[in-house]
Design an enzyme around this catalytic site. Sequence first.
Site, PDB file in Angstrom:
ATOM      1  N   CYS A   1      -4.339  -4.434   6.456  1.00 24.61           N
ATOM      2  CA  CYS A   1      -4.390  -4.418   7.919  1.00 24.61           C
ATOM      3  C   CYS A   1      -5.800  -4.157   8.409  1.00 24.61           C
ATOM      4  O   CYS A   1      -6.235  -4.729   9.386  1.00 24.61           O
ATOM      5  CB  CYS A   1      -3.470  -3.322   8.457  1.00 24.61           C
ATOM      6  SG  CYS A   1      -1.895  -3.300   7.653  1.00 24.61           S
TER       7      CYS A   1
ATOM      8  N   ASN B   1      -1.690   4.371   1.741  1.00 31.26           N
ATOM      9  CA  ASN B   1      -1.763   2.998   1.242  1.00 31.26           C
ATOM     10  C   ASN B   1      -3.134   2.636   0.684  1.00 31.26           C
ATOM     11  O   ASN B   1      -3.247   1.752  -0.148  1.00 31.26           O
ATOM     12  CB  ASN B   1      -1.374   2.010   2.356  1.00 31.26           C
ATOM     13  CG  ASN B   1      -1.946   2.377   3.701  1.00 31.26           C
ATOM     14  OD1 ASN B   1      -1.764   3.487   4.197  1.00 31.26           O
ATOM     15  ND2 ASN B   1      -2.639   1.436   4.300  1.00 31.26           N
TER      16      ASN B   1
ATOM     17  N   THR C   1       6.808  -1.420   9.614  1.00 33.48           N
ATOM     18  CA  THR C   1       6.175  -1.278  10.932  1.00 33.48           C
ATOM     19  C   THR C   1       7.229  -1.047  12.006  1.00 33.48           C
ATOM     20  O   THR C   1       7.110  -0.154  12.851  1.00 33.48           O
ATOM     21  CB  THR C   1       5.368  -2.560  11.260  1.00 33.48           C
ATOM     22  OG1 THR C   1       4.304  -2.661  10.317  1.00 33.48           O
ATOM     23  CG2 THR C   1       4.814  -2.543  12.665  1.00 33.48           C
TER      24      THR C   1
HETATM   25  C1  LIG Z   1       1.947   3.361   4.589  1.00 32.56           C
HETATM   26  C2  LIG Z   1       2.429   2.129   5.264  1.00 32.56           C
HETATM   27  N1  LIG Z   1       3.262   2.228   6.315  1.00 32.56           N
HETATM   28  C3  LIG Z   1       3.747   1.157   6.952  1.00 32.56           C
HETATM   29  C4  LIG Z   1       3.398  -0.115   6.553  1.00 32.56           C
HETATM   30  C5  LIG Z   1       3.976  -1.284   7.274  1.00 32.56           C
HETATM   31  O1  LIG Z   1       4.989  -1.873   6.523  1.00 32.56           O
HETATM   32  P1  LIG Z   1       5.374  -3.419   6.745  1.00 32.56           P
HETATM   33  O2  LIG Z   1       4.309  -4.217   6.054  1.00 32.56           O
HETATM   34  O3  LIG Z   1       6.714  -3.562   6.117  1.00 32.56           O
HETATM   35  O4  LIG Z   1       5.388  -3.651   8.199  1.00 32.56           O
HETATM   36  C6  LIG Z   1       2.523  -0.282   5.465  1.00 32.56           C
HETATM   37  C7  LIG Z   1       2.097  -1.627   5.041  1.00 32.56           C
HETATM   38  O5  LIG Z   1       1.138  -1.807   4.336  1.00 32.56           O
HETATM   39  C8  LIG Z   1       2.045   0.860   4.800  1.00 32.56           C
HETATM   40  O6  LIG Z   1       1.219   0.772   3.756  1.00 32.56           O
END
Ligand SMILES: Cc1ncc(COP(=O)(O)O)c(C=O)c1O
Length: 379
Positions: A322, A149, A76
């Site tokens: 999320c 995801n 993130t």
């Molecule tokens: C495609 C994608 N980008 C970014 C993130 C964010 O990563 P983090 O959990 O390390 O903040 C996620 C988390 O699920 C993700 O699936």
Amino acid sequence: MWYNFPMIYLDHNATTPLDERVLAEMLPYLQGPAANASSIHSLGRRARSAVEHAREQVASWLNAHPSQVIFTASGTEANNLAIKGIAARNIPGAMAASLIEHPSVLKPMVGLMRSGWRIEKLAADDQGRCLFPELASDVRLLAVMLANNESGVLQDISKAAECARRVKAVLLVDAVQAAGKIPVDFSNSGAQLMSVSSHKIYGPQGAGALLRDKAIDLGPLIEGGGQEADLRSGTYNVAAIVGFGKAAELAAAEWKTRHEIVSRLRDQLEAGLALMPEVTVFAQAVPRLPNTTLFALRGIASETLLMNLDKLGFAVSSGSACSSGKGEPSHVLQAMPIARGLLDSVVRVSLGHENQAHEISAFLSALQRQVKGLAAYHT
Ligand SMILES: Cc1ncc(COP(=O)(O)O)c(C=O)c1O
């Protein structure tokens, strides 16, 4: 202890368990003497060299140069640094992103609208593949994820690079879900920025990285002592970074075996699902991550199903961690677009290499029993 609770974990796109070899590398930095990796005494230098070793491990895993790795606390944060960092160094124009990007890409872009930026949103087809139209000439950054995801669908990064190149936009590839599951090559990807995350590859939570082509000028996201090339200040989380480095090394060495294991398990799962008339599996016709199955169970509310499966000891998701829990269908499912009648019935199973065939069989049996029970309840 809660962590001894016997759960069958089928939610690896949300996070992965910590590999015990990773934990072993981290422990000396958690239990050992105090050390700030920016201190010049020997304890500080020892911590610093552990951070630099991790930088090399992450770079080597993704075919990047160590100087291109900017450590962050998460995927993130890496996405935020890329987007806000580009905005800080350019006069407002447009940012482009596919509609299926992660909120850590879409929300910073929406926030930039307050300072005069526009967003161009790229649609997806019914298989969850991003479409690449002509971009406006003032697009400064295009963000496209390598793997989604929720659906696991792989996006065409060479097309994205071509699309960005035509208007001289920077390409940000969110490789958070793909890296570790398929080979990722930063230097030959066509991307100038790429985000990755430790906890998706059996590393600890609390570490991530943005890879940056040095020709790209970014403004800092977090200012302070100037660690990480003045782009990301803050005392190093040495143990987490060391763990990330080890997890990256293991992912590089073992990705093929892991790929084979999860592909076999996914085939087993999808063969079982094919016998259930109420099931639709999405995006089966297009290249996907080997570990992800997104499916809908017609007439069954996934929220109730997931709670029942949880009580029976199965951890799965109704979409991304999320967006699930918010009680609304995820933006990815809406963008695909999935038939309205199925939106509330979607389940995501994301496998890991420690899963076993008997766990998939147990899950399929539990699912069949639940579907029978819930279908009777709904009629
Ligand atoms: C495609 C994608 N980008 C970014 C993130 C964010 O990563 P983090 O959990 O390390 O903040 C996620 C988390 O699920 C993700 O699936």
